[in-house]
Design a protein around this motif. Structure first.
Motif, PDB file in Angstrom:
ATOM      1  N   ASP A 126      -0.001 -38.325 -19.402  1.00  0.00           N
ATOM      2  CA  ASP A 126       1.258 -37.560 -18.837  1.00  0.00           C
ATOM      3  C   ASP A 126       0.990 -36.807 -17.326  1.00  0.00           C
ATOM      4  OD1 ASP A 126       2.439 -37.713 -21.037  1.00  0.00           O
ATOM      5  OD2 ASP A 126       1.723 -35.846 -21.921  1.00  0.00           O
ATOM      6  N   ALA A 127       0.663 -37.754 -16.313  1.00  0.00           N
ATOM      7  CA  ALA A 127       0.147 -37.463 -14.932  1.00  0.00           C
ATOM      8  C   ALA A 127       1.151 -36.439 -14.247  1.00  0.00           C
ATOM      9  CB  ALA A 127       0.076 -38.749 -14.248  1.00  0.00           C
ATOM     10  N   GLY A 128       2.261 -36.641 -14.667  1.00  0.00           N
ATOM     11  CA  GLY A 128       3.175 -35.606 -13.815  1.00  0.00           C
ATOM     12  C   GLY A 128       3.560 -34.235 -14.375  1.00  0.00           C
ATOM     13  N   GLU A 129       2.801 -33.945 -15.522  1.00  0.00           N
ATOM     14  CA  GLU A 129       2.879 -32.665 -16.256  1.00  0.00           C
ATOM     15  C   GLU A 129       1.496 -31.885 -15.776  1.00  0.00           C
ATOM     16  OE1 GLU A 129       2.815 -31.070 -20.707  1.00  0.00           O
ATOM     17  OE2 GLU A 129       3.310 -33.066 -20.542  1.00  0.00           O
ATOM     18  N   LEU A 130       2.001 -30.765 -15.290  1.00  0.00           N
ATOM     19  CA  LEU A 130       0.932 -29.890 -14.785  1.00  0.00           C
ATOM     20  C   LEU A 130       0.643 -28.831 -15.771  1.00  0.00           C
ATOM     21  CD1 LEU A 130       2.459 -28.710 -11.278  1.00  0.00           C
ATOM     22  CD2 LEU A 130       0.660 -30.347 -11.523  1.00  0.00           C
ATOM     23  N   PRO A 131      -0.786 -28.441 -15.785  1.00  0.00           N
ATOM     24  CA  PRO A 131      -1.248 -27.435 -16.897  1.00  0.00           C
ATOM     25  C   PRO A 131      -0.501 -25.992 -16.666  1.00  0.00           C
ATOM     26  CG  PRO A 131      -3.063 -28.286 -15.623  1.00  0.00           C
ATOM     27  CD  PRO A 131      -2.031 -28.813 -14.991  1.00  0.00           C
ATOM     28  N   ALA A 132      -0.467 -25.210 -17.776  1.00  0.00           N
ATOM     29  CA  ALA A 132       0.466 -24.154 -17.504  1.00  0.00           C
ATOM     30  C   ALA A 132       0.197 -23.080 -16.716  1.00  0.00           C
ATOM     31  CB  ALA A 132       0.182 -23.260 -18.948  1.00  0.00           C
ATOM     32  N   ARG A 133      -1.193 -23.050 -16.159  1.00  0.00           N
ATOM     33  CA  ARG A 133      -1.611 -22.081 -15.197  1.00  0.00           C
ATOM     34  C   ARG A 133      -1.299 -22.404 -13.855  1.00  0.00           C
ATOM     35  NH1 ARG A 133      -6.680 -24.530 -16.706  1.00  0.00           N
ATOM     36  NH2 ARG A 133      -7.539 -25.508 -14.656  1.00  0.00           N
ATOM     37  N   LEU A 134      -0.803 -23.557 -13.479  1.00  0.00           N
ATOM     38  CA  LEU A 134      -0.701 -24.027 -12.147  1.00  0.00           C
ATOM     39  C   LEU A 134       1.002 -23.989 -12.006  1.00  0.00           C
ATOM     40  CD1 LEU A 134      -2.780 -27.016 -11.557  1.00  0.00           C
ATOM     41  CD2 LEU A 134      -3.192 -24.608 -10.832  1.00  0.00           C
ATOM     42  N   ARG A 135       1.429 -23.736 -10.742  1.00  0.00           N
ATOM     43  CA  ARG A 135       2.766 -23.940 -10.464  1.00  0.00           C
ATOM     44  C   ARG A 135       2.983 -24.849  -9.601  1.00  0.00           C
ATOM     45  NH1 ARG A 135       3.528 -21.357  -5.833  1.00  0.00           N
ATOM     46  NH2 ARG A 135       1.899 -19.802  -5.142  1.00  0.00           N
ATOM     47  N   PRO A 136       4.222 -25.345  -9.381  1.00  0.00           N
ATOM     48  CA  PRO A 136       4.510 -26.416  -8.134  1.00  0.00           C
ATOM     49  C   PRO A 136       4.529 -25.915  -7.066  1.00  0.00           C
ATOM     50  CG  PRO A 136       6.290 -26.413  -9.966  1.00  0.00           C
ATOM     51  CD  PRO A 136       5.153 -25.173 -10.447  1.00  0.00           C
ATOM     52  N   ALA A 137       4.108 -26.460  -6.206  1.00  0.00           N
ATOM     53  CA  ALA A 137       3.967 -26.228  -4.608  1.00  0.00           C
ATOM     54  C   ALA A 137       5.366 -25.821  -4.015  1.00  0.00           C
ATOM     55  CB  ALA A 137       3.363 -27.193  -3.858  1.00  0.00           C
ATOM     56  N   SER A 138       6.402 -26.431  -4.606  1.00  0.00           N
ATOM     57  CA  SER A 138       7.780 -26.133  -3.905  1.00  0.00           C
ATOM     58  C   SER A 138       8.327 -24.620  -4.331  1.00  0.00           C
ATOM     59  CB  SER A 138       8.752 -27.140  -4.488  1.00  0.00           C
ATOM     60  OG  SER A 138       8.905 -27.151  -5.994  1.00  0.00           O
ATOM     61  N   SER A 139       7.543 -23.932  -5.358  1.00  0.00           N
ATOM     62  CA  SER A 139       8.100 -22.583  -5.730  1.00  0.00           C
ATOM     63  C   SER A 139       7.405 -21.623  -4.939  1.00  0.00           C
ATOM     64  CB  SER A 139       7.985 -22.390  -7.343  1.00  0.00           C
ATOM     65  OG  SER A 139       6.707 -22.342  -7.603  1.00  0.00           O
ATOM     66  N   HIS A 140       8.201 -20.644  -4.830  1.00  0.00           N
ATOM     67  CA  HIS A 140       7.635 -19.289  -3.980  1.00  0.00           C
ATOM     68  C   HIS A 140       7.040 -18.522  -5.066  1.00  0.00           C
ATOM     69  CE1 HIS A 140       9.636 -20.725  -0.707  1.00  0.00           C
ATOM     70  NE2 HIS A 140      10.944 -20.840  -1.250  1.00  0.00           N
ATOM     71  N   ALA A 141       5.794 -17.808  -4.444  1.00  0.00           N
ATOM     72  CA  ALA A 141       5.211 -16.787  -5.278  1.00  0.00           C
ATOM     73  C   ALA A 141       5.975 -15.521  -5.498  1.00  0.00           C
ATOM     74  CB  ALA A 141       3.891 -16.479  -4.608  1.00  0.00           C
ATOM     75  N   PRO A 142       5.788 -14.896  -6.388  1.00  0.00           N
ATOM     76  CA  PRO A 142       6.467 -13.857  -6.674  1.00  0.00           C
ATOM     77  C   PRO A 142       6.220 -12.558  -5.687  1.00  0.00           C
ATOM     78  CG  PRO A 142       4.536 -13.731  -8.413  1.00  0.00           C
ATOM     79  CD  PRO A 142       4.808 -15.064  -7.679  1.00  0.00           C
ATOM     80  N   LYS A 143       7.300 -12.156  -5.259  1.00  0.00           N
ATOM     81  CA  LYS A 143       7.242 -11.059  -4.079  1.00  0.00           C
ATOM     82  C   LYS A 143       7.136  -9.619  -4.725  1.00  0.00           C
ATOM     83  CE  LYS A 143      10.107 -13.736  -1.028  1.00  0.00           C
ATOM     84  NZ  LYS A 143      11.331 -13.664  -0.297  1.00  0.00           N
ATOM     85  N   MET A 144       6.443  -8.642  -3.942  1.00  0.00           N
ATOM     86  CA  MET A 144       6.483  -7.468  -4.548  1.00  0.00           C
ATOM     87  C   MET A 144       7.663  -6.665  -4.145  1.00  0.00           C
ATOM     88  SD  MET A 144       2.647  -6.231  -3.172  1.00  0.00           S
ATOM     89  CE  MET A 144       2.897  -4.629  -3.597  1.00  0.00           C
TER      90      MET A 144
END
Length: 83
Positions: free
Chosen positions: A12-30
């Motif tokens: 499953d090369a396209g599946e990322l581990p749960a602790r990583l997020r895709p680079a296209s998503s933005h980090a949560p803002k304060m």
């Protein structure tokens, strides 16, 4: 002494581990956080105030006065030598 590490092929090369997020998503803002006791609160006015003028004046005048005082003290001490 060496240790051997096993590597397992992941089908499953396209599946990322749960602790990583895709680079296209933005980090949560304060959302909003109140300033702490040592934090500077955000100013509501964009115009320069009297406080800004006094601080700027102090930053300009104090080094000038300190330099002149150091030169006068140096001349006084050089003249006090009697030469």
């Amino acid at each position: 002494m060496s240790s051997a590490t096993e590597f397992h092929a992941n089908s499953d090369a396209g599946e990322l581990p749960a602790r990583l997020r895709p680079a296209s998503s933005h980090a949560p803002k304060m959302v909003g956080q109140t300033a702490g006791p040592f934090d500077v609160t955000a100013g509501t006015s964009k115009e320069p105030s009297l406080r800004d003028a006094l601080v700027t004046g102090l930053l300009v005048i104090y080094p000038t006065v300190a330099t002149v005082a150091a030169i006068v003290a140096g001349l006084f001490l050089a003249g006090a030598n009697g030469t």
